[in-house]
Design a protein around this motif. Structure first.
Motif, mmCIF file in Angstrom:
data_model
loop_
_atom_site.group_PDB
_atom_site.id
_atom_site.type_symbol
_atom_site.label_atom_id
_atom_site.label_comp_id
_atom_site.label_asym_id
_atom_site.label_seq_id
_atom_site.Cartn_x
_atom_site.Cartn_y
_atom_site.Cartn_z
ATOM 1 N N SER A 1 -7.116 5.620 -0.782
ATOM 2 C CA SER A 1 -8.066 4.746 -0.086
ATOM 3 C C SER A 1 -7.322 4.138 1.099
ATOM 4 C CB SER A 1 -8.588 3.659 -1.021
ATOM 5 O OG SER A 1 -7.530 2.846 -1.455
ATOM 6 N N TRP B 1 0.856 -1.193 0.000
ATOM 7 C CA TRP B 1 0.000 0.000 0.000
ATOM 8 C C TRP B 1 0.884 1.232 0.000
ATOM 9 C CZ3 TRP B 1 -0.439 4.406 2.806
ATOM 10 C CH2 TRP B 1 -1.566 5.193 2.568
ATOM 11 N N GLY C 1 -7.201 1.373 4.106
ATOM 12 C CA GLY C 1 -7.697 0.133 4.688
ATOM 13 C C GLY C 1 -7.614 0.212 6.206
ATOM 14 N N THR C 2 -7.937 -0.866 6.855
ATOM 15 C CA THR C 2 -7.945 -0.914 8.325
ATOM 16 C C THR C 2 -6.569 -0.589 8.896
ATOM 17 O OG1 THR C 2 -9.628 -2.628 8.184
ATOM 18 C CG2 THR C 2 -8.541 -2.353 10.305
ATOM 19 N N GLU C 3 -5.537 -1.187 8.318
ATOM 20 C CA GLU C 3 -4.169 -0.970 8.808
ATOM 21 C C GLU C 3 -3.746 0.487 8.639
ATOM 22 O OE1 GLU C 3 -0.475 -1.982 10.461
ATOM 23 O OE2 GLU C 3 -2.354 -3.100 10.396
ATOM 24 N N ASP C 4 -4.124 1.068 7.505
ATOM 25 C CA ASP C 4 -3.732 2.453 7.234
ATOM 26 C C ASP C 4 -4.483 3.424 8.139
ATOM 27 O OD1 ASP C 4 -2.142 1.466 5.072
ATOM 28 O OD2 ASP C 4 -4.042 1.175 4.015
ATOM 29 N N ARG C 5 -5.744 3.135 8.432
ATOM 30 C CA ARG C 5 -6.509 3.972 9.370
ATOM 31 C C ARG C 5 -5.884 3.916 10.759
ATOM 32 N NH1 ARG C 5 -12.058 5.193 7.705
ATOM 33 N NH2 ARG C 5 -12.307 4.406 5.608
ATOM 34 N N ARG C 6 -5.415 2.722 11.149
ATOM 35 C CA ARG C 6 -4.746 2.574 12.447
ATOM 36 C C ARG C 6 -3.477 3.419 12.478
ATOM 37 N NH1 ARG C 6 -0.642 0.275 14.347
ATOM 38 N NH2 ARG C 6 -0.119 -0.888 12.485
ATOM 39 N N SER D 1 -12.827 8.179 15.090
ATOM 40 C CA SER D 1 -12.808 7.581 13.750
ATOM 41 C C SER D 1 -12.068 8.498 12.803
ATOM 42 C CB SER D 1 -14.231 7.355 13.262
ATOM 43 O OG SER D 1 -14.868 8.595 13.105
ATOM 44 N N GLU E 1 -12.312 10.290 5.485
ATOM 45 C CA GLU E 1 -11.455 10.617 4.341
ATOM 46 C C GLU E 1 -11.867 11.922 3.736
ATOM 47 O OE1 GLU E 1 -11.315 7.202 1.716
ATOM 48 O OE2 GLU E 1 -11.598 5.973 3.457
#
Length: 115
Positions: free
Chosen positions: A50, A39, A52-57, A112, A115
């Motif tokens: 965009s 990514w 993903g879960t890991e990137d949001r973390r 949260s 984007e």
């Protein structure tokens, strides 16, 4: 040309809590165990990233670090004020402060990333 930079809003309960810039320096490409890039931020401004879960973390970790630094700077800028009193604390006060801290941490966990 310069690499693109995006502004990210971190929101809690629909209210923007923080806004910061994201680029490859702040959020570097993520690699798997073999070293392959799995990514990264897009190369052009036309394409929205965009997450993903890991990137949001990872973005939330950046936000928490920024928040921690702001708190530390705020503490440094304010002179320390010692509370006047006889220095005796009751156990009930300790229990109350623990309860309030626990309830605050539950409220903080509802954050949260939009984007």
């Amino acid at each position: 040309s310069l690499p693109p930079v995006w502004e990210i809003d971190v929101a809690r309960d629909g209210t923007v809590v923080d806004t910061f810039k994201l680029d490859n320096e702040v959020l570097p490409p993520r690699r798997n165990k073999k070293g392959k890039i799995v990514w990264r931020l897009p190369d052009s401004v036309e394409k929205l990233p965009s997450f993903g879960t890991e990137d949001r973390r990872r973005i939330l970790e950046i936000f928490k670090e920024r928040k921690k630094k702001r708190k530390q700077e705020k503490r440094k800028s304010q002179p320390s004020v010692k509370a006047a009193g006889n220095g005796v604390r009751r156990d009930s006060n300790k229990a109350e402060s623990r309860t309030s801290i626990a309830s605050q941490s539950r409220e903080d966990s509802g954050s949260s990333v939009n984007e």
